[in-house]
Design an enzyme around this catalytic site. Sequence first.
Site, PDB file in Angstrom:
ATOM      1  N   ASN A   9     127.261  38.983 -23.648  1.00 58.83           N
ATOM      2  CA  ASN A   9     126.298  39.625 -23.207  1.00 58.83           C
ATOM      3  C   ASN A   9     125.694  39.340 -21.770  1.00 58.83           C
ATOM      4  O   ASN A   9     124.897  38.269 -21.766  1.00 58.83           O
ATOM      5  CB  ASN A   9     125.310  39.836 -24.298  1.00 58.83           C
ATOM      6  CG  ASN A   9     124.140  40.741 -23.749  1.00 58.83           C
ATOM      7  OD1 ASN A   9     123.951  41.592 -22.813  1.00 58.83           O
ATOM      8  ND2 ASN A   9     123.018  40.602 -24.666  1.00 58.83           N
ATOM      9  N   TRP A  10     126.224  39.993 -20.758  1.00 59.29           N
ATOM     10  CA  TRP A  10     125.779  39.520 -19.419  1.00 59.29           C
ATOM     11  C   TRP A  10     124.315  40.133 -19.278  1.00 59.29           C
ATOM     12  O   TRP A  10     123.951  39.497 -17.969  1.00 59.29           O
ATOM     13  CB  TRP A  10     126.845  39.863 -18.514  1.00 59.29           C
ATOM     14  CG  TRP A  10     127.969  39.388 -18.771  1.00 59.29           C
ATOM     15  CD1 TRP A  10     128.645  38.584 -19.661  1.00 59.29           C
ATOM     16  CD2 TRP A  10     129.269  39.777 -17.786  1.00 59.29           C
ATOM     17  NE1 TRP A  10     129.855  38.039 -19.703  1.00 59.29           N
ATOM     18  CE2 TRP A  10     130.267  38.776 -18.306  1.00 59.29           C
ATOM     19  CE3 TRP A  10     129.627  40.668 -16.734  1.00 59.29           C
ATOM     20  CZ2 TRP A  10     131.732  38.936 -18.014  1.00 59.29           C
ATOM     21  CZ3 TRP A  10     130.756  40.532 -16.381  1.00 59.29           C
ATOM     22  CH2 TRP A  10     131.887  39.675 -16.840  1.00 59.29           C
ATOM     23  N   LYS A  11     123.857  40.547 -19.904  1.00 59.60           N
ATOM     24  CA  LYS A  11     122.436  41.196 -19.613  1.00 59.60           C
ATOM     25  C   LYS A  11     122.231  41.651 -18.176  1.00 59.60           C
ATOM     26  O   LYS A  11     123.230  42.577 -17.710  1.00 59.60           O
ATOM     27  CB  LYS A  11     121.158  40.111 -19.961  1.00 59.60           C
ATOM     28  CG  LYS A  11     121.419  39.711 -21.349  1.00 59.60           C
ATOM     29  CD  LYS A  11     120.496  38.886 -21.838  1.00 59.60           C
ATOM     30  CE  LYS A  11     120.816  38.212 -23.269  1.00 59.60           C
ATOM     31  NZ  LYS A  11     119.641  37.551 -23.915  1.00 59.60           N
ATOM     32  N   HIS A  95     119.776  45.279 -29.534  1.00 59.47           N
ATOM     33  CA  HIS A  95     119.377  44.162 -29.234  1.00 59.47           C
ATOM     34  C   HIS A  95     117.879  43.708 -29.132  1.00 59.47           C
ATOM     35  O   HIS A  95     117.004  44.771 -28.891  1.00 59.47           O
ATOM     36  CB  HIS A  95     120.059  43.934 -27.753  1.00 59.47           C
ATOM     37  CG  HIS A  95     120.048  42.563 -27.255  1.00 59.47           C
ATOM     38  ND1 HIS A  95     118.784  41.822 -26.806  1.00 59.47           N
ATOM     39  CD2 HIS A  95     120.892  41.474 -27.476  1.00 59.47           C
ATOM     40  CE1 HIS A  95     118.922  40.514 -26.580  1.00 59.47           C
ATOM     41  NE2 HIS A  95     120.334  40.239 -26.891  1.00 59.47           N
ATOM     42  N   GLY A 173     117.761  32.898 -25.683  1.00 58.87           N
ATOM     43  CA  GLY A 173     117.167  32.402 -24.557  1.00 58.87           C
ATOM     44  C   GLY A 173     116.053  31.201 -24.274  1.00 58.87           C
ATOM     45  O   GLY A 173     115.800  31.005 -23.252  1.00 58.87           O
ATOM     46  N   SER A 213     121.081  31.209 -28.064  1.00 58.06           N
ATOM     47  CA  SER A 213     121.106  29.789 -27.683  1.00 58.06           C
ATOM     48  C   SER A 213     122.725  29.341 -27.911  1.00 58.06           C
ATOM     49  O   SER A 213     122.513  27.923 -28.178  1.00 58.06           O
ATOM     50  CB  SER A 213     120.117  28.880 -27.924  1.00 58.06           C
ATOM     51  OG  SER A 213     118.792  29.445 -27.422  1.00 58.06           O
ATOM     52  N   GLY A 234     124.666  35.102 -24.828  1.00 57.84           N
ATOM     53  CA  GLY A 234     124.089  35.465 -23.567  1.00 57.84           C
ATOM     54  C   GLY A 234     124.140  34.296 -22.403  1.00 57.84           C
ATOM     55  O   GLY A 234     125.278  34.406 -21.901  1.00 57.84           O
TER      56      GLY A 234
END
Length: 249
Positions: A9-11, A95, A173, A213, A234
């Site tokens: 997930n590159w956000k 999400h 994160g 994470s 992520g």
Amino acid sequence: MPRPLFAGNWKLNLLRAGAVDLAGALRKGLEGEKNVDVVVCPPYTALAAVTEVLKGSAIGVGGQDLYWQDSGAFTGEVSGPMLADLGCRWVIVGHSERRSYFGETDEAVGKKLRAAQKAGLEPIVCVGERLDERERGVTKEVVGRQLDGALGGLTKDELRKLTVAYEPVWAIGTGKVATPEQAQEVHAFIRERLLKLSDAATAREVRVLYGGSVTPENVRGLMEKPDVNGALVGGASLKADSFLKIARG
Ligand code: PGA
């Protein structure tokens, strides 16, 4: 056991040039990899470029979100048919960042996942508790409510065509990954819930990913657990070498 799936997930990261470089490196690094499925979810603006780079490879491309209407006066939104038209086969829905920053409810998540399936996309449906909810001991209640709200009423066939991602919000994160035991406990609960909504074969077949994470260092311990079928990644998916290490093992 379902085939492991690793989704990046590159956000809200990467301009087209960086996205193309990363996709190209992943394509190269995963050539001949037959034991796992890999998906990347770039931001909308890089989707066209990334699908082009990955055309003909085994790496799937997904959106990070979608709207449930196919078209109309919904400024700023992107629909399932639009993602499919770009060559996407996947899409993340619900999400926790969508839920917490953009007010997405379980009902909205349910509508989005149905819209995704209608457009022929495979939704990755995210669920997970916040830290205060874990501390209050209501993790299963929260995850159960999110699952029932989004998946309730789906047929077995529809359930088989989706992936669930368990992402404890406190682990996203933060560098604070859930222990394999913590993950397994909730994954087993998710599996039970899927069983209630369908039957044993379907519940076994649905992939349940862990997210929050995940790194090359901690992924193996998580993957050893029977109900962990892959990861939604992520931060560590933004560098080819770390995502490749995660996916290839
Ligand atoms: P993270 O994000 O790996 O950076 O914690 C995971 C996610 O939000 O899907």
